[in-house]
Write a protein that holds these residues in place. Structure first.
Motif, PDB file in Angstrom:
ATOM      1  N   ASN A 127      36.180  22.982  27.364  1.00  0.00           N
ATOM      2  CA  ASN A 127      37.431  22.959  28.121  1.00  0.00           C
ATOM      3  C   ASN A 127      37.991  24.363  28.302  1.00  0.00           C
ATOM      4  OD1 ASN A 127      39.911  21.455  29.235  1.00  0.00           O
ATOM      5  ND2 ASN A 127      40.788  22.684  27.580  1.00  0.00           N
ATOM      6  N   PHE A 128      37.964  25.147  27.220  1.00  0.00           N
ATOM      7  CA  PHE A 128      38.493  26.508  27.326  1.00  0.00           C
ATOM      8  C   PHE A 128      37.692  27.324  28.340  1.00  0.00           C
ATOM      9  CE2 PHE A 128      38.804  30.978  26.396  1.00  0.00           C
ATOM     10  CZ  PHE A 128      40.165  31.152  26.226  1.00  0.00           C
ATOM     11  N   GLN A 129      36.373  27.227  28.268  1.00  0.00           N
ATOM     12  CA  GLN A 129      35.549  27.983  29.199  1.00  0.00           C
ATOM     13  C   GLN A 129      35.799  27.549  30.642  1.00  0.00           C
ATOM     14  OE1 GLN A 129      31.549  29.529  27.686  1.00  0.00           O
ATOM     15  NE2 GLN A 129      31.616  27.489  26.800  1.00  0.00           N
ATOM     16  N   ALA A 130      35.982  26.271  30.853  1.00  0.00           N
ATOM     17  CA  ALA A 130      36.261  25.785  32.203  1.00  0.00           C
ATOM     18  C   ALA A 130      37.576  26.348  32.726  1.00  0.00           C
ATOM     19  CB  ALA A 130      36.301  24.247  32.207  1.00  0.00           C
ATOM     20  N   GLU A 131      38.561  26.462  31.854  1.00  0.00           N
ATOM     21  CA  GLU A 131      39.848  27.023  32.269  1.00  0.00           C
ATOM     22  C   GLU A 131      39.728  28.523  32.568  1.00  0.00           C
ATOM     23  OE1 GLU A 131      42.342  25.390  33.124  1.00  0.00           O
ATOM     24  OE2 GLU A 131      41.911  23.424  32.261  1.00  0.00           O
ATOM     25  N   LEU A 132      38.885  29.224  31.811  1.00  0.00           N
ATOM     26  CA  LEU A 132      38.726  30.659  32.060  1.00  0.00           C
ATOM     27  C   LEU A 132      37.945  30.891  33.355  1.00  0.00           C
ATOM     28  CD1 LEU A 132      39.331  33.495  31.219  1.00  0.00           C
ATOM     29  CD2 LEU A 132      37.423  33.411  29.598  1.00  0.00           C
ATOM     30  N   VAL A 133      37.006  30.018  33.670  1.00  0.00           N
ATOM     31  CA  VAL A 133      36.316  30.105  34.964  1.00  0.00           C
ATOM     32  C   VAL A 133      37.322  29.975  36.109  1.00  0.00           C
ATOM     33  CG1 VAL A 133      34.749  28.876  36.512  1.00  0.00           C
ATOM     34  CG2 VAL A 133      34.046  29.353  34.168  1.00  0.00           C
ATOM     35  N   LYS A 134      38.272  29.060  35.957  1.00  0.00           N
ATOM     36  CA  LYS A 134      39.312  28.884  36.984  1.00  0.00           C
ATOM     37  C   LYS A 134      40.205  30.120  37.082  1.00  0.00           C
ATOM     38  CE  LYS A 134      39.786  23.900  36.097  1.00  0.00           C
ATOM     39  NZ  LYS A 134      40.736  22.863  35.582  1.00  0.00           N
ATOM     40  N   ALA A 135      40.462  30.743  35.940  1.00  0.00           N
ATOM     41  CA  ALA A 135      41.415  31.862  35.896  1.00  0.00           C
ATOM     42  C   ALA A 135      40.823  33.175  36.374  1.00  0.00           C
ATOM     43  CB  ALA A 135      41.956  32.027  34.477  1.00  0.00           C
ATOM     44  N   SER A 136      39.485  33.325  36.291  1.00  0.00           N
ATOM     45  CA  SER A 136      38.876  34.605  36.670  1.00  0.00           C
ATOM     46  C   SER A 136      37.495  34.425  37.272  1.00  0.00           C
ATOM     47  CB  SER A 136      38.765  35.532  35.447  1.00  0.00           C
ATOM     48  OG  SER A 136      38.059  36.709  35.791  1.00  0.00           O
ATOM     49  N   PRO A 137      37.293  34.889  38.505  1.00  0.00           N
ATOM     50  CA  PRO A 137      35.948  34.869  39.092  1.00  0.00           C
ATOM     51  C   PRO A 137      34.965  35.780  38.377  1.00  0.00           C
ATOM     52  CG  PRO A 137      37.642  35.118  40.786  1.00  0.00           C
ATOM     53  CD  PRO A 137      38.317  35.320  39.458  1.00  0.00           C
ATOM     54  N   ASP A 138      35.459  36.695  37.532  1.00  0.00           N
ATOM     55  CA  ASP A 138      34.576  37.585  36.781  1.00  0.00           C
ATOM     56  C   ASP A 138      33.963  36.909  35.559  1.00  0.00           C
ATOM     57  OD1 ASP A 138      34.556  39.896  38.312  1.00  0.00           O
ATOM     58  OD2 ASP A 138      36.316  40.745  37.332  1.00  0.00           O
ATOM     59  N   PHE A 139      34.420  35.711  35.216  1.00  0.00           N
ATOM     60  CA  PHE A 139      33.881  34.990  34.062  1.00  0.00           C
ATOM     61  C   PHE A 139      32.941  33.897  34.529  1.00  0.00           C
ATOM     62  CE2 PHE A 139      33.965  31.557  30.904  1.00  0.00           C
ATOM     63  CZ  PHE A 139      33.510  32.266  29.795  1.00  0.00           C
ATOM     64  N   GLN A 140      31.866  33.677  33.756  1.00  0.00           N
ATOM     65  CA  GLN A 140      30.887  32.649  34.102  1.00  0.00           C
ATOM     66  C   GLN A 140      30.313  32.011  32.836  1.00  0.00           C
ATOM     67  OE1 GLN A 140      27.086  33.212  33.641  1.00  0.00           O
ATOM     68  NE2 GLN A 140      28.019  34.560  32.109  1.00  0.00           N
ATOM     69  N   THR A 141      29.625  30.888  33.011  1.00  0.00           N
ATOM     70  CA  THR A 141      29.089  30.148  31.866  1.00  0.00           C
ATOM     71  C   THR A 141      27.590  29.901  31.963  1.00  0.00           C
ATOM     72  OG1 THR A 141      29.649  28.040  32.947  1.00  0.00           O
ATOM     73  CG2 THR A 141      31.284  28.962  31.423  1.00  0.00           C
ATOM     74  N   GLU A 142      26.949  30.397  33.032  1.00  0.00           N
ATOM     75  CA  GLU A 142      25.520  30.127  33.203  1.00  0.00           C
ATOM     76  C   GLU A 142      24.635  30.982  32.305  1.00  0.00           C
ATOM     77  OE1 GLU A 142      27.549  30.669  35.875  1.00  0.00           O
ATOM     78  OE2 GLU A 142      27.742  28.535  36.362  1.00  0.00           O
ATOM     79  N   VAL A 143      25.064  32.211  32.011  1.00  0.00           N
ATOM     80  CA  VAL A 143      24.249  33.153  31.239  1.00  0.00           C
ATOM     81  C   VAL A 143      25.014  33.564  29.987  1.00  0.00           C
ATOM     82  CG1 VAL A 143      23.046  35.370  31.248  1.00  0.00           C
ATOM     83  CG2 VAL A 143      23.167  34.014  33.354  1.00  0.00           C
ATOM     84  N   GLY A 144      24.325  33.578  28.849  1.00  0.00           N
ATOM     85  CA  GLY A 144      24.940  33.992  27.595  1.00  0.00           C
ATOM     86  C   GLY A 144      23.906  34.032  26.493  1.00  0.00           C
ATOM     87  N   TYR A 145      24.359  34.006  25.243  1.00  0.00           N
ATOM     88  CA  TYR A 145      23.435  34.019  24.117  1.00  0.00           C
ATOM     89  C   TYR A 145      22.839  32.630  23.880  1.00  0.00           C
ATOM     90  CZ  TYR A 145      25.657  38.469  22.850  1.00  0.00           C
ATOM     91  OH  TYR A 145      26.152  39.756  22.848  1.00  0.00           O
ATOM     92  N   PRO A 146      21.637  32.562  23.314  1.00  0.00           N
ATOM     93  CA  PRO A 146      21.088  31.262  22.913  1.00  0.00           C
ATOM     94  C   PRO A 146      21.997  30.606  21.871  1.00  0.00           C
ATOM     95  CG  PRO A 146      19.392  32.970  22.861  1.00  0.00           C
ATOM     96  CD  PRO A 146      20.697  33.677  23.045  1.00  0.00           C
TER      97      PRO A 146
END
Length: 375
Positions: A288-307
């Motif tokens: 939920n938090f990540q989804a809200e940050l995606v809404k708040a900033s186009p510079d944030f994403q959830t597709e790529v990150g650490y394993p």
């Protein structure tokens, strides 16, 4: 022509600067450690002279993948930082530029000095809803500053925000400027409503000694603070010990740890999925938090990150994991790039102090939007 780095946060070893077209440099290791990658130096008396600066020991640095598609930053006034021609070849980092005036600075990322940190603390202290406390000293005798924003009425959400455990990750304190700028703005309605339900405990710089010494990753003793949270000691990691003791005293409902990543050209979050007490509820909070940050900033994403760590296999010395387990709370690590962002590039500055600040502001919106799910 000369090159110097004997200033706050400076790091370079000059091997030979007799020929501007073939300047030979090395990066110094962190004290009592093998970590190195951060550099910050000044070139003097080289106006209108094409300069080629070769960092010879780049191949032995801590994160060589960080040099791929990387461009160094440069500045004349130490306020505006822009990218310059850089390439990694034959195990060396080559930076080429022709300074317009006799004094120019080059760095791994836009530096954030301890003097600027002092200004940030003074700015926070002037706000009537922010209390500044010194909760301990570093090994070099520097203050550990804690900012408490909002009153501490019973029942309020206790939100901890810490940054710059790794001192070379200066983007973390630039992010803090944006975050604190919004959290201390009395005219901001989101901030006003957020403080009705939440008290913030903010450590803008977890590693003042490493910051001043020009370290990449460690404190004065050579300790990686983000591997000290399970058993911090006064001898090796007094910074972590002071903060964790204060957390024990106050409590933690949510912890946000701000970092930078050398290799990945993305903004992303790493959660605590591998800790023993991880649950579906905690996963829902994180999602939920990540989804809200995606809404708040186009510079944030959830597709790529650490394993993601397998269940029960998280490294419990890491802050996010240790805090999530110790306080049964949602904890996460925000990572920002040293490079430009892949999806939202800026050809002049790349990922920059200004963009860090904007992401800090956006995180206030994300915390506000998800505040009812954080406990």
């Amino acid at each position: 022509m000369s090159i110097s780095s004997h200033f706050d946060g400076g790091n370079i070893e000059v091997l030979d600067c007799s020929d501007p077209s073939n300047i030979q440099l090395n990066i110094r290791k962190d004290n009592n450690s093998d970590f190195y990658q951060w550099f910050y130096f000044r070139i003097n008396n080289a106006a209108n002279t094409p300069c080629k600066m070769v960092i010879q020991n780049a191949a032995g640095s801590s994160y060589t993948e960080g040099w791929e598609n990387y461009e160094a930053v440069a500045s004349y006034d130490r306020e505006h930082w822009f990218r310059v021609d850089t390439r990694y070849e034959d195990g060396q980092l080559v930076i080429q530029h022709e300074p317009e005036i006799n004094s120019m600075y080059f760095a791994y990322f836009a530096p954030y000095s301890m003097d600027r940190h002092a200004d940030l603390i003074a700015y926070a202290a002037s706000n009537c809803e922010c209390e500044v406390d010194v909760i301990g000293q570093t090994l070099d005798g520097r203050d550990m500053d804690l900012l408490t924003i909002g009153d501490e009425a019973e029942g309020k959400l206790k939100c901890w925000v810490i940054g710059r455990q790794h001192p070379g990750e200066t983007m973390a304190e630039w992010w803090m400027e944006g975050f604190l700028g919004r959290m201390l703005d009395e005219s901001d309605p989101v901030r006003r409503e957020l403080l009705e339900t939440t008290t913030f405990y903010v450590i803008p710089n977890m590693n003042p000694d490493g910051s001043f010494r020009g370290h990449l990753r460690t404190n004065a003793a050579g300790a990686n603070l983000n591997r000290e949270w399970e058993t911090p000691t006064a001898q090796n990691s007094p910074e972590v010990l002071a903060v964790r003791n204060k957390m024990d005293e106050i409590g933690v409902d949510f912890c946000f740890d701000v970092h930078g990543d050398e290799a990945l050209p993305y903004n992303f979050i790493a959660g605590a999925e591998g800790i023993p007490s991880w649950t579906a509820e905690k996963q829902a909070q994180l999602d939920n938090f990540q989804a809200e940050l995606v809404k708040a900033s186009p510079d944030f994403q959830t597709e790529v990150g650490y394993p993601v760590s397998a269940p029960g296999e998280a490294n419990m010395t890491v802050c996010t994991h240790a805090i999530a387990e110790r306080f049964n709370c949602l904890a996460m690590t925000l990572e920002m790039p040293f490079k430009d962002t892949e999806q939202t590039p800026d050809t002049e500055q790349g990922w920059s102090p200004e963009r860090c600040q904007r992401l800090g502001e956006a995180c206030v919106s994300a915390i506000f939007a998800s505040r009812h799910t954080l406990r």
